[in-house]
Design a protein around this motif. Structure first.
Motif: not given
Length: 148
Positions: A115, A118-119, A121, A147
């Motif tokens: 995750m 990918k993001h 965060r 983050y």
């Protein structure tokens, strides 16, 4: 190499989170999937001469934070780590030096890293225990957000 990371973590804690130095927090052990932080009782006592609840909580939060910090450093990632939500249960009084342990669940960490890539965060829930005389005195669960 792991002990140098542990020494680096201790410096980071003391420099960036001054309370950790006042509490006397030290890295007791790190093996790549588990982190143990210790703190002496003396600067962390309450009026009953047992460990102050706030000190136990802080030690637990920092143990989870520290394990995540070390794992991100091993992945060569520099990110912000904050506690988002937590729950703590004080089961027994602690009248000696404190030792907190956080163990990483590999599958959960793999999902977290996926995750994060990918993001940019991701959230990870971690559990920390503080033992006293062979019994669990404190159970902490915290959700950390990473983050940046």
């Amino acid at each position: 190499i792991r002990m140098s990371r542990a020494a680096e973590l201790e410096r980071t804690l003391h420099d960036e989170i001054p309370l950790s130095q006042a509490m006397g927090i030290r890295v007791a052990a790190y093996d790549g999937s588990s982190l143990k932080l210790s703190a002496p009782l003396a600067p962390n006592t309450n009026h009953k001469r047992t460990a102050f609840g706030g000190s136990l909580y802080s030690l637990a939060v920092l143990c989870g934070w520290g394990l995540l910090h070390l794992k991100l450093a091993e992945a060569k990632l520099r990110k912000h780590i904050v506690i988002q939500e937590s729950d703590i249960r004080y089961l027994l009084p602690v009248d000696s030096d404190m030792l907190a342990e956080c163990k990483l669940e590999e599958k959960a960490f793999e999902r977290f890293m996926s995750m994060l890539h990918k993001h940019d965060r991701a959230r990870l829930s971690l559990t920390v225990t503080i033992e006293h005389e062979g019994r669990t005195a404190v159970e902490f669960s915290g959700r950390y957000v990473v983050y940046g």
